[in-house]
Design a protein around this motif. Structure first.
Motif, mmCIF file in Angstrom:
data_model
loop_
_atom_site.group_PDB
_atom_site.id
_atom_site.type_symbol
_atom_site.label_atom_id
_atom_site.label_comp_id
_atom_site.label_asym_id
_atom_site.label_seq_id
_atom_site.Cartn_x
_atom_site.Cartn_y
_atom_site.Cartn_z
ATOM 1 N N ARG A 83 0.666 -1.314 -0.074
ATOM 2 C CA ARG A 83 0.011 0.061 -0.226
ATOM 3 C C ARG A 83 0.892 1.280 -0.110
ATOM 4 O O ARG A 83 0.429 2.385 -0.233
ATOM 5 C CB ARG A 83 -1.013 -0.032 1.239
ATOM 6 N N SER A 86 4.049 4.024 -4.543
ATOM 7 C CA SER A 86 3.512 5.239 -5.198
ATOM 8 C C SER A 86 3.843 5.306 -6.732
ATOM 9 O O SER A 86 4.883 4.803 -7.280
ATOM 10 C CB SER A 86 4.225 6.474 -4.414
ATOM 11 N N ASP A 87 2.894 5.824 -7.396
ATOM 12 C CA ASP A 87 3.064 6.022 -8.936
ATOM 13 C C ASP A 87 3.825 7.219 -9.144
ATOM 14 O O ASP A 87 4.134 7.635 -10.223
ATOM 15 C CB ASP A 87 1.736 5.975 -9.419
ATOM 16 N N ARG A 88 4.143 8.043 -8.110
ATOM 17 C CA ARG A 88 5.041 9.122 -8.589
ATOM 18 C C ARG A 88 6.192 9.284 -7.658
ATOM 19 O O ARG A 88 6.915 10.105 -7.911
ATOM 20 C CB ARG A 88 3.772 10.363 -7.969
ATOM 21 N N ASN A 93 9.883 3.936 -4.271
ATOM 22 C CA ASN A 93 9.569 2.507 -4.614
ATOM 23 C C ASN A 93 10.869 1.895 -4.871
ATOM 24 O O ASN A 93 10.710 0.499 -4.890
ATOM 25 C CB ASN A 93 8.943 2.755 -6.068
ATOM 26 N N THR A 118 -4.113 -4.864 -8.761
ATOM 27 C CA THR A 118 -4.062 -3.463 -8.206
ATOM 28 C C THR A 118 -4.300 -2.383 -9.420
ATOM 29 O O THR A 118 -4.072 -2.584 -10.421
ATOM 30 C CB THR A 118 -2.952 -3.344 -7.464
ATOM 31 N N ASN A 119 -4.785 -1.318 -9.078
ATOM 32 C CA ASN A 119 -4.933 -0.330 -9.817
ATOM 33 C C ASN A 119 -3.796 0.722 -9.942
ATOM 34 O O ASN A 119 -3.727 1.762 -10.587
ATOM 35 C CB ASN A 119 -6.188 0.681 -9.835
ATOM 36 N N LYS A 120 -2.629 0.467 -8.985
ATOM 37 C CA LYS A 120 -1.298 1.075 -9.222
ATOM 38 C C LYS A 120 -0.438 0.594 -10.373
ATOM 39 O O LYS A 120 -0.213 -0.675 -10.259
ATOM 40 C CB LYS A 120 -0.740 0.906 -7.890
ATOM 41 N N ARG A 124 1.627 -2.995 -10.237
ATOM 42 C CA ARG A 124 1.735 -3.970 -11.069
ATOM 43 C C ARG A 124 2.819 -4.265 -11.865
ATOM 44 O O ARG A 124 2.913 -5.460 -12.077
ATOM 45 C CB ARG A 124 0.403 -3.721 -12.128
#
Length: 297
Positions: A83, A86-88, A93, A118-120, A124
């Motif tokens: 959780r 982060s995508d940013r 990461n 997951t929608n991240k 993914r």
């Protein structure tokens, strides 16, 4: 049994039992696949979240300590750490993924498959890449689904994973990337594809060379390094005399690879020509010739 002989004979009998099936005595047990993550108590969950927060601070020692403590907590920490991805924040990461590399193994395959929905995209991408490297037949449906991901890297990782499972339908998309972006994908395919090395996969790869244009031929020869067998050298040997330098270079590297030698990515025109001439003088491809003293270049 004589009471004086018993202490001497019992160890011998034990050795005889193990000698009958040494594999059972020596082979370590592989961990079974986990169906669920262990559940941590609330104080431990809070501790995991707090330790993960240390990854956001610019203190390498603090980050290292946090990572060691999280690894010690074990599997139950992983879903909480997922959780945090982060995508940013790529720096965050990188730390999390490095920790996952240490904590996750084949026993987590089903759990990674579940989490890969997951929608991240960043998470993914990491999970599909890890599953790709497992070459686990049970993951085939998950990888097939991932080939349709809108993220190009995720879809590609899935195709490599399927090719590692000997799915010839994955040849075309991997060949396409091997033609246009070889330096980036070579570390991954060299790790995954040898698991699929076989007569069938070698022949399927060699058949794609045919009368293709030189860039496509070179790409197929790159994959043949990892999919073809030593005995299939004759299928590609004539490409050692190709007019196109890249085709010749990749044929040399493919021959090196199937005979256990490291490819030479920066092979020069001069050395490639010399190797090809040596091959022309030879009447057979035994192991000594297959190396063609390539290692000296």
């Amino acid at each position: 049994m004589n009471r004086y002989l018993a202490p001497l004979l019992l160890p011998l009998l034990a050795c005889a039992v193990f000698a009958q099936d040494p594999a059972k005595a020596q082979e370590p047990k592989k961990p079974g696949k986990l169906a669920d993550w262990p559940t941590l108590k609330q104080p431990d969950q809070d501790r995991v979240a707090a330790l993960a927060g240390q990854f956001r601070k610019p203190d390498a020692n603090l980050q290292k300590s946090a990572g060691e403590q999280l690894a010690a907590i074990g599997d139950g920490a992983v879903p909480i750490l997922f959780r945090q991805v982060s995508d940013r924040d790529e720096a965050l990461n990188a730390l999390l993924f490095g920790l996952f590399d240490k904590m996750l193994g084949p026993q987590h395959a089903a759990l990674m498959a579940r989490e890969s929905k997951t929608n991240k995209p960043a998470l993914r991408r990491y999970l599909v890449l890890r599953m790709c490297k497992l070459t686990d037949p049970d993951l085939e449906p998950v990888l097939q689904a991932a080939t349709k991901d809108k993220d190009e890297d995720i879809a590609f990782f899935a195709q490599v994973g399927l090719l590692g499972l000997r799915k010839t339908a994955a040849l075309a998309p991997v060949l396409d990337r091997a033609r246009t972006n070889w330096s980036d994908i070579q570390p991954l395919v060299s790790q995954v594809l040898p698991a699929a090395r076989s007569e069938a996969m070698g022949r399927a790869t060699a058949e794609t060379i045919g009368n293709a244009q030189p860039p496509a031929q070179a790409a197929a020869l790159r994959l043949f390094r990892y999919l073809g067998t030593k005995e299939q050298g004759a299928l590609i040997r004539h490409h050692l005399q190709a007019k196109d330098f890249n085709v010749k270079k990749e044929a040399i590297n493919a021959m090196r690879a199937i005979h256990g030698e490291e490819p030479i990515e920066n092979l020069s025109v001069f050395n490639a020509t010399k190797m090809a001439k040596e091959d022309r003088k030879s009447t057979r491809l035994n192991s000594s010739h297959a190396n063609i003293s390539y290692a000296v270049f």
